[in-house]
Write a protein that holds these residues in place. Structure first.
Motif, PDB file in Angstrom:
ATOM      1  N   LEU A  43      -2.751   2.501  -4.136  1.00 19.93           N
ATOM      2  CA  LEU A  43      -2.011   3.766  -4.150  1.00 19.93           C
ATOM      3  C   LEU A  43      -2.828   4.856  -3.473  1.00 19.93           C
ATOM      4  O   LEU A  43      -3.965   5.118  -3.857  1.00 19.93           O
ATOM      5  CB  LEU A  43      -1.699   4.170  -5.600  1.00 19.93           C
ATOM      6  CG  LEU A  43      -0.973   5.503  -5.772  1.00 19.93           C
ATOM      7  CD1 LEU A  43       0.450   5.411  -5.204  1.00 19.93           C
ATOM      8  CD2 LEU A  43      -0.914   5.898  -7.231  1.00 19.93           C
ATOM      9  N   TRP A  44      -2.223   5.456  -2.449  1.00 17.18           N
ATOM     10  CA  TRP A  44      -2.844   6.572  -1.737  1.00 17.18           C
ATOM     11  C   TRP A  44      -2.232   7.858  -2.260  1.00 17.18           C
ATOM     12  O   TRP A  44      -1.021   8.051  -2.176  1.00 17.18           O
ATOM     13  CB  TRP A  44      -2.582   6.469  -0.238  1.00 17.18           C
ATOM     14  CG  TRP A  44      -3.174   5.270   0.413  1.00 17.18           C
ATOM     15  CD1 TRP A  44      -2.737   3.985   0.330  1.00 17.18           C
ATOM     16  CD2 TRP A  44      -4.328   5.237   1.254  1.00 17.18           C
ATOM     17  NE1 TRP A  44      -3.538   3.159   1.066  1.00 17.18           N
ATOM     18  CE2 TRP A  44      -4.516   3.885   1.643  1.00 17.18           C
ATOM     19  CE3 TRP A  44      -5.199   6.202   1.716  1.00 17.18           C
ATOM     20  CZ2 TRP A  44      -5.562   3.510   2.469  1.00 17.18           C
ATOM     21  CZ3 TRP A  44      -6.231   5.824   2.550  1.00 17.18           C
ATOM     22  CH2 TRP A  44      -6.411   4.480   2.916  1.00 17.18           C
ATOM     23  N   VAL A  45      -3.056   8.750  -2.780  1.00 13.33           N
ATOM     24  CA  VAL A  45      -2.599  10.073  -3.227  1.00 13.33           C
ATOM     25  C   VAL A  45      -3.029  11.051  -2.134  1.00 13.33           C
ATOM     26  O   VAL A  45      -4.221  11.274  -1.921  1.00 13.33           O
ATOM     27  CB  VAL A  45      -3.219  10.447  -4.595  1.00 13.33           C
ATOM     28  CG1 VAL A  45      -2.720  11.819  -5.028  1.00 13.33           C
ATOM     29  CG2 VAL A  45      -2.858   9.394  -5.641  1.00 13.33           C
ATOM     30  N   LEU A 100      -6.999  13.820  -5.196  1.00 16.83           N
ATOM     31  CA  LEU A 100      -6.598  13.059  -4.007  1.00 16.83           C
ATOM     32  C   LEU A 100      -7.521  11.863  -3.836  1.00 16.83           C
ATOM     33  O   LEU A 100      -8.677  11.896  -4.231  1.00 16.83           O
ATOM     34  CB  LEU A 100      -6.685  13.944  -2.762  1.00 16.83           C
ATOM     35  CG  LEU A 100      -5.757  15.154  -2.698  1.00 16.83           C
ATOM     36  CD1 LEU A 100      -6.045  15.960  -1.439  1.00 16.83           C
ATOM     37  CD2 LEU A 100      -4.305  14.748  -2.762  1.00 16.83           C
ATOM     38  N   GLY A 101      -6.989  10.790  -3.256  1.00 18.70           N
ATOM     39  CA  GLY A 101      -7.827   9.635  -2.987  1.00 18.70           C
ATOM     40  C   GLY A 101      -7.027   8.346  -2.963  1.00 18.70           C
ATOM     41  O   GLY A 101      -5.801   8.352  -2.995  1.00 18.70           O
ATOM     42  N   VAL A 102      -7.748   7.227  -2.910  1.00 22.02           N
ATOM     43  CA  VAL A 102      -7.142   5.901  -2.916  1.00 22.02           C
ATOM     44  C   VAL A 102      -7.473   5.261  -4.255  1.00 22.02           C
ATOM     45  O   VAL A 102      -8.625   5.251  -4.683  1.00 22.02           O
ATOM     46  CB  VAL A 102      -7.695   5.025  -1.772  1.00 22.02           C
ATOM     47  CG1 VAL A 102      -7.007   3.664  -1.771  1.00 22.02           C
ATOM     48  CG2 VAL A 102      -7.510   5.713  -0.433  1.00 22.02           C
ATOM     49  N   SER A 117       0.886  -1.156   0.000  1.00 24.74           N
ATOM     50  CA  SER A 117       0.000   0.000   0.000  1.00 24.74           C
ATOM     51  C   SER A 117       0.927   1.210   0.000  1.00 24.74           C
ATOM     52  O   SER A 117       1.525   1.534   1.018  1.00 24.74           O
ATOM     53  CB  SER A 117      -0.889  -0.016   1.237  1.00 24.74           C
ATOM     54  OG  SER A 117      -1.755   1.081   1.232  1.00 24.74           O
ATOM     55  N   LEU A 118       1.090   1.836  -1.152  1.00 20.98           N
ATOM     56  CA  LEU A 118       2.035   2.936  -1.292  1.00 20.98           C
ATOM     57  C   LEU A 118       1.335   4.282  -1.227  1.00 20.98           C
ATOM     58  O   LEU A 118       0.176   4.411  -1.636  1.00 20.98           O
ATOM     59  CB  LEU A 118       2.784   2.817  -2.624  1.00 20.98           C
ATOM     60  CG  LEU A 118       3.620   1.559  -2.821  1.00 20.98           C
ATOM     61  CD1 LEU A 118       4.274   1.574  -4.187  1.00 20.98           C
ATOM     62  CD2 LEU A 118       4.665   1.433  -1.742  1.00 20.98           C
ATOM     63  N   LEU A 155       7.648   2.121  -6.602  1.00 21.92           N
ATOM     64  CA  LEU A 155       7.967   0.691  -6.508  1.00 21.92           C
ATOM     65  C   LEU A 155       9.472   0.471  -6.447  1.00 21.92           C
ATOM     66  O   LEU A 155       9.949  -0.390  -5.712  1.00 21.92           O
ATOM     67  CB  LEU A 155       7.370  -0.061  -7.705  1.00 21.92           C
ATOM     68  CG  LEU A 155       5.856  -0.264  -7.665  1.00 21.92           C
ATOM     69  CD1 LEU A 155       5.346  -0.761  -9.003  1.00 21.92           C
ATOM     70  CD2 LEU A 155       5.487  -1.243  -6.566  1.00 21.92           C
ATOM     71  N   GLN A 156      10.231   1.260  -7.206  1.00 18.89           N
ATOM     72  CA  GLN A 156      11.697   1.154  -7.190  1.00 18.89           C
ATOM     73  C   GLN A 156      12.223   1.429  -5.782  1.00 18.89           C
ATOM     74  O   GLN A 156      13.140   0.757  -5.309  1.00 18.89           O
ATOM     75  CB  GLN A 156      12.295   2.150  -8.195  1.00 18.89           C
ATOM     76  CG  GLN A 156      13.799   2.069  -8.321  1.00 18.89           C
ATOM     77  CD  GLN A 156      14.264   0.794  -9.012  1.00 18.89           C
ATOM     78  OE1 GLN A 156      13.703   0.403 -10.015  1.00 18.89           O
ATOM     79  NE2 GLN A 156      15.273   0.158  -8.466  1.00 18.89           N
ATOM     80  N   ASN A 157      11.625   2.412  -5.104  1.00 19.64           N
ATOM     81  CA  ASN A 157      12.027   2.740  -3.726  1.00 19.64           C
ATOM     82  C   ASN A 157      11.756   1.582  -2.767  1.00 19.64           C
ATOM     83  O   ASN A 157      12.384   1.478  -1.719  1.00 19.64           O
ATOM     84  CB  ASN A 157      11.300   3.994  -3.238  1.00 19.64           C
ATOM     85  CG  ASN A 157      11.740   5.237  -3.997  1.00 19.64           C
ATOM     86  OD1 ASN A 157      12.777   5.240  -4.646  1.00 19.64           O
ATOM     87  ND2 ASN A 157      10.934   6.280  -3.935  1.00 19.64           N
ATOM     88  N   GLU A 158      10.791   0.717  -3.116  1.00 20.68           N
ATOM     89  CA  GLU A 158      10.477  -0.466  -2.309  1.00 20.68           C
ATOM     90  C   GLU A 158      11.330  -1.666  -2.713  1.00 20.68           C
ATOM     91  O   GLU A 158      11.155  -2.762  -2.191  1.00 20.68           O
ATOM     92  CB  GLU A 158       8.991  -0.824  -2.454  1.00 20.68           C
ATOM     93  CG  GLU A 158       8.048   0.200  -1.877  1.00 20.68           C
ATOM     94  CD  GLU A 158       8.131   0.300  -0.362  1.00 20.68           C
ATOM     95  OE1 GLU A 158       8.276  -0.739   0.308  1.00 20.68           O
ATOM     96  OE2 GLU A 158       8.069   1.432   0.153  1.00 20.68           O
TER      97      GLU A 158
END
Length: 77
Positions: free
Chosen positions: A71-73, A52-54, A5-6, A31-34
């Motif tokens: 993805l949470w914005v 904004l949103g999920v 859940s990013l 994803l690269q950061n993960e």
């Protein structure tokens, strides 16, 4: 990928509208950061995210395998 859940923090203006948008390249970088390398073309965002949103973002892993990423914005504080 489906267990992830990013979150991405974005700058917003009036009425929580984003400055710019969240694109598949942004998701690929998250994803690269993960530690997960995914080609940005495998991330299937139909239109850039501007609110904004999920979101559930499909990521094509193989010809017949697609994972759904949450993805949470969120607003940058």
């Amino acid at each position: 990928i489906e267990k992830l859940s990013l979150s991405i923090e974005v700058l917003v203006g009036e009425e929580d509208k984003l400055f710019g948008s969240v694109t598949n390249a942004d998701v690929a970088e998250l994803l690269q950061n993960e530690g997960i390398t995914v080609d940005k073309r495998a991330i299937q965002i139909e239109t850039p995210i501007k609110v904004l949103g999920v979101y559930t973002v499909p990521v094509k892993i193989d010809k017949e395998v697609t994972a759904n990423l949450k993805l949470w914005v969120i607003k940058k504080s």
